[in-house]
Design an enzyme around this catalytic site. Structure first.
Site, mmCIF file in Angstrom:
data_model
loop_
_atom_site.group_PDB
_atom_site.id
_atom_site.type_symbol
_atom_site.label_atom_id
_atom_site.label_comp_id
_atom_site.label_asym_id
_atom_site.label_seq_id
_atom_site.Cartn_x
_atom_site.Cartn_y
_atom_site.Cartn_z
ATOM 1 N N ILE A 477 12.048 13.345 9.732
ATOM 2 C CA ILE A 477 12.544 12.018 10.121
ATOM 3 C C ILE A 477 11.569 10.926 9.722
ATOM 4 O O ILE A 477 11.701 9.774 10.147
ATOM 5 C CB ILE A 477 12.808 11.958 11.639
ATOM 6 C CG1 ILE A 477 11.512 12.232 12.413
ATOM 7 C CG2 ILE A 477 13.888 12.933 12.034
ATOM 8 C CD1 ILE A 477 11.627 11.957 13.900
ATOM 9 N N ARG A 653 -3.491 18.484 21.669
ATOM 10 C CA ARG A 653 -4.185 18.741 20.411
ATOM 11 C C ARG A 653 -3.514 17.941 19.291
ATOM 12 O O ARG A 653 -2.288 17.935 19.176
ATOM 13 C CB ARG A 653 -4.071 20.238 20.126
ATOM 14 C CG ARG A 653 -4.841 20.723 18.954
ATOM 15 C CD ARG A 653 -4.640 22.241 18.868
ATOM 16 N NE ARG A 653 -5.252 22.766 17.665
ATOM 17 C CZ ARG A 653 -4.935 23.929 17.118
ATOM 18 N NH1 ARG A 653 -4.003 24.689 17.684
ATOM 19 N NH2 ARG A 653 -5.537 24.340 16.041
ATOM 20 N N ASN A 656 -2.675 16.504 12.827
ATOM 21 C CA ASN A 656 -2.925 15.699 11.622
ATOM 22 C C ASN A 656 -3.237 14.275 12.078
ATOM 23 O O ASN A 656 -2.326 13.474 12.312
ATOM 24 C CB ASN A 656 -1.712 15.727 10.689
ATOM 25 C CG ASN A 656 -1.968 14.933 9.406
ATOM 26 O OD1 ASN A 656 -2.999 14.264 9.266
ATOM 27 N ND2 ASN A 656 -1.026 15.001 8.463
ATOM 28 N N PRO A 657 -4.515 13.937 12.222
ATOM 29 C CA PRO A 657 -4.869 12.621 12.769
ATOM 30 C C PRO A 657 -4.305 11.467 11.941
ATOM 31 O O PRO A 657 -4.013 10.402 12.499
ATOM 32 C CB PRO A 657 -6.402 12.609 12.721
ATOM 33 C CG PRO A 657 -6.826 14.021 12.564
ATOM 34 C CD PRO A 657 -5.692 14.760 11.911
ATOM 35 N N GLN A 663 2.058 7.368 13.401
ATOM 36 C CA GLN A 663 3.101 7.333 14.434
ATOM 37 C C GLN A 663 2.736 6.357 15.550
ATOM 38 O O GLN A 663 3.566 5.574 16.007
ATOM 39 C CB GLN A 663 3.279 8.733 15.036
ATOM 40 C CG GLN A 663 4.021 9.705 14.152
ATOM 41 C CD GLN A 663 5.458 9.287 13.955
ATOM 42 O OE1 GLN A 663 6.204 9.144 14.910
ATOM 43 N NE2 GLN A 663 5.845 9.051 12.728
ATOM 44 N N GLY A 727 5.204 11.076 19.047
ATOM 45 C CA GLY A 727 6.018 10.139 18.273
ATOM 46 C C GLY A 727 6.461 8.924 19.060
ATOM 47 O O GLY A 727 6.694 7.860 18.500
ATOM 48 N N GLU A 728 6.603 9.081 20.353
ATOM 49 C CA GLU A 728 7.129 7.975 21.153
ATOM 50 C C GLU A 728 6.074 7.322 22.034
ATOM 51 O O GLU A 728 6.328 6.301 22.651
ATOM 52 C CB GLU A 728 8.310 8.471 21.994
ATOM 53 C CG GLU A 728 9.457 8.888 21.093
ATOM 54 C CD GLU A 728 10.584 9.589 21.827
ATOM 55 O OE1 GLU A 728 11.544 8.905 22.183
ATOM 56 O OE2 GLU A 728 10.512 10.809 22.023
HETATM 57 MO MO1 MOS Z 1 13.730 9.911 21.354
HETATM 58 S S1 MOS Z 1 14.527 8.110 20.945
HETATM 59 O O1 MOS Z 1 14.015 10.387 22.934
HETATM 60 O O2 MOS Z 1 14.160 10.971 20.138
#
Ligand code: MOS
Length: 761
Positions: A477, A653, A656-657, A663, A727-728
């Site tokens: 993604i 952990r 990949n920094p 992200q 990611g979020e």
């Molecule tokens: Mo997220 S927008 O809960 O994939």
């Protein structure tokens, strides 16, 4: 945004994991060689365009199709008169089905919301289809509507009544405790409708080969598309293949099966030609989902030492009439800080709009705007530093249930972030900090998010040349999972990163779940680790067998690195030669991972394209962060600038920094947009600014300096590899940190997003 080389302590021994690696698909993306779904070139391809409803609710009473039909190249115009009953119902993904909206356009004359699809025009070229669609005349009978929270006719329902699994966290007598609290903050906080607006539009391309359908569509759940389309069209799931090579951003959109896909598939079957649909940006505001508006009545009480004594959080959010989709958020706000008395209540407001959907950190972005603003207000009321206030309310266990956190690095994030940001330079008095004509403010806020994990499967094969191949129906993604899979295979099998071929996003590949909830890395790494362990054991068995290259060595002592298997006694064997010596069929394996506590039928649901995203049971496993913002507000014009954002994040952990920072900082920039820019205006039943000229998103110039600090978080309780997903995490809390900084700069508390110049005048 700079990226220094950094390894987390847990990864010092690793050759690959934990070290920065650029993304493998990057060069193809930036040179235009990357192929997206709508780039798929097929012979005889026809093109579709949509006609969407111009009223908020009512009926279509007639069409004038003469002008459109007379346009050159027009092949078909399909309306409910052609397609009623052709698409069978499927439920929403969150309700046990496959769809991101259960609404079925072109099934009847009913108009359920503004912008609903009312006709599909197909022509030989995209230009012809769009020109003809613009000439379709539609007559309507309008009906009363409620499209905004305060419109008459909006139906407010308790979430607990709408969703059987929902419960409102509660502890003690919160209202009484609030009334008795010596220090109190009570406020209404509001966040607007937002739309995802990824660069790649919500396209689909459908091609039939006999009774087999292939769909090229950017989606984050190919399995849901397969099973959902099969159910809609009365096919066997094996007759439907869904291909999604790369995605130009999902950000929470593309949850599952979209309304338009079956319509395009039906058009392709009728015409006997493949059909491609590329909707307009404006249409993407209504044929897909959105982040719903939220409203929070929040009451927070504290004693004179700043310890919270009461939290009441009542929230309402927009929902559709036909789906129960709504994002719970008080499970996070009720559990973030120590507090002896907590009451929450969440409501959905059913409106005449399409079903909302997840958008990056769906509940945490709006819910923590409310809580973290209120926490800041309490700090001001007490004259306490807001970091100090949070320290006084830190907790190692969930105040609602008493369950411990697996790790609780929140205050370590604040300490690392404060140091890197220079928080100690903050002069607490409002208006004390100036830069020429600009008032300067510093603000901070917490970020927090429960860890999610889902079942997945993948095929991992060692190649005779000494490389590897990884195949799974999961998706790239844009988060860098392709690169991470190659890095991990390199680490665990000793093959070079560059010799690992990764294929994703195809229902022909081993099934996997949706790319969402920041669960992709966590889920796939555990799956890959299993597959690599199987292959390592086979290689070792082959190497140490009598007559093998490392005959007699202890198989447990073998190391695989740089294309070589090495025994403890110093003997070495070429990995590729070992692979070539494996028995037929044993150089590959399909690994299946089903997380503990994900439920007895989690794997069956995943294979069937249904949601099986779970959270760690027992302890609370959360990722944490601390957001810092420097805000400048012009003393004369009220213009708001954010010269600096800094976040410190602890998310288990980090593999990949480089990708992690990308992200996190990307999320932070979006958080800035959420604070100052993004808002879809709903007015008299319509979205009024459905394009990128009037729907404002943050650009590089809005965010000159954005830094992410990675805080070590060795969590052995969360899952075997200690992964949390991030990611979020980066977007959460930025809006509150900026609002809090605006207050510090100006003394104005803005409780409604976005904060625009009007609020400064
Ligand atoms: Mo997220 S927008 O809960 O994939």
């Amino acid at each position: 945004m700079t990226h220094e080389t950094e390894t987390s302590p847990a990864d010092r021994a690793s050759a690959v994991l934990g070290r920065p690696h650029p993304r493998l698909e990057g060069p193809a993306k930036v040179t235009g060689r990357a192929v997206y779904a709508s780039d798929t070139a097929l012979p005889d391809l026809a093109h579709a365009a949509l006609v969407t409803a111009a009223i908020p609710r009512g009926r279509v009473t007639g069409f004038d199709l003469d002008a459109a039909r007379a346009m050159p190249g027009v092949l078909a115009i399909l309306t409910h008169r052609d397609l009623a009953g052709a698409v069978r119902p499927v439920k929403h993904l969150m309700e046990g089905g496959w769809a991101n909206s259960s609404h079925r356009p072109l099934d009847s004359d009913a108009v359920a919301y503004s912008g609903q699809i009312v006709a599909l025009v197909v022509a030989g070229t995209r230009e012809a289809a769009e020109a003809a669609a613009a000439r379709v005349g539609v007559a309507y009978a309008a009906a009363p509507f409620a499209a905004a929270l305060d419109d008459p006719g909006a139906e407010t329902v308790r979430l607990a009544d709408l969703k059987p699994a929902h419960h409102d966290p509660r502890r003690g007598e919160a209202e009484a405790a609030f009334a008795a609290a010596p220090v109190r903050v009570s406020g209404r906080y509001e966040t607007p409708v937002q739309h995802h607006n990824p660069i790649e539009l919500f396209t689909t391309l459908c091609a039939w080969d006999g009774d087999r359908l292939t769909v090229h569509e950017p989606t984050r759940y190919v399995g849901a598309l397969r099973h959902g389309l099969a159910a809609q069209l009365g096919l066997d799931p094996g007759q439907v293949r869904v291909v999604c090579g790369l995605i130009g951003g999902h950000f929470g959109a593309r949850l599952a099966l979209s309304q338009h896909t079956a319509l395009v598939a039906l058009a392709a079957r009728r015409l006997g030609r493949p059909v491609s649909l590329v909707p307009s940006r404006r249409q993407c505001f209504t044929i897909a989902n959105h982040r719903p508006e939220t409203r929070h009545d929040l009451r927070l009480g504290a004693d004179r030492d700043g310890r919270f004594t009461a939290l009441v959080h009542e929230a309402a959010m927009g929902a559709s009439r036909f789906d129960a989709f709504a994002m719970e958020g008080t499970d996070v706000t009720a559990s973030l800080y120590a507090c002896p008395a907590i009451a929450t209540g969440e409501r959905a407001v059913r409106l005449d709009r399409n079903t909302p959907g997840p958008m990056r950190a769906p509940p945490e972005v709006p819910y923590l705007f409310a809580l973290e603003s209120a926490v800041d207000e309490i700090a001001w009321a007490l004259g306490l530093d807001p970091i100090d206030l949070r320290r006084r309310n830190d907790t190692a266990a969930d105040p609602v249930t008493g369950r411990p956190f697996t790790t609780r690095p929140l205050m370590r994030c604040f300490e690392a972030g404060a140091e890197a940001f220079g928080w100690s330079r903050r002069e607490a008095r409002i208006g004390a900090m100036r830069a020429g004509d600009w008032r300067v403010g510093f603000g901070c806020a917490s970020s927090a998010r429960p860890v999610k994990i889902a079942p997945a499967s993948l095929r991992i094969a060692l190649t005779p040349e000494g490389g590897a191949r990884i195949e799974t129906a999961h998706h790239e993604i844009g988060n860098g999972i392709t690169t991470l899979l190659a890095m991990a295979a390199s680490e665990w099998l000793g093959v070079p990163v560059g010799s690992v071929a990764v294929r994703l996003g195809d229902t022909d590949l081993p099934p996997a779940g949706l790319s969402g909830g920041s669960s992709t890395t966590t889920s796939l790494m555990h799956t890959l680790e299993r597959g690599c362990a199987t292959l390592r054991a086979r290689l070792a068995g082959r190497a140490v067998a009598p007559g093998g290259a490392l005959a007699g060595a202890d198989p447990a002592g073998l190391t695989l690195a740089d294309g070589v298997a090495a025994a403890p006694d110093g003997r070495r064997a070429d990995l590729a030669a070992l692979v070539r010596g494996l028995a037929p069929g044993t150089a590959e394996t399909v690994a299946v991972f089903v997380p503990e506590g994900s439920g007895p039928d989690a794997w069956e649901r995943t294979r069937a394209g249904r949601l099986a995203l779970g959270q760690t049971e027992g302890a609370l496993a959360w990722a944490f962060g601390a957001q810092f913002a420097e805000v400048h507000v012009h003393a004369l014009t009220g213009e708001i600038r954010v010269p600096r954002l800094l976040g410190a994040f602890a998310a288990g952990r980090v593999l990949n920094p480089l990708a992690a920072r990308s992200q996190l900082t990307g999320g932070m920039v979006w958080g800035l947009g959420s604070a100052l820019l993004e808002e879809t205006q709903v007015d008299r039943g319509h979205y009024r600014n459905p394009d990128l000229a009037e729907y404002l998103v943050a650009s590089a110039a809005d965010a000159p300096r954005v830094e992410a600090v990675l805080v070590p978080d060795e969590d052995e309780g969360v899952n075997p590899l200690g992964l949390k997903g991030l990611g979020e995490l980066g977007i959460i809390g930025v809006n509150a940190a900026i609002a809090n900084a605006v207050f510090h700069a100006t003394g104005r508390r803005v409780r409604r997003l976005p904060i625009r110049v009007e609020a400064m005048l």
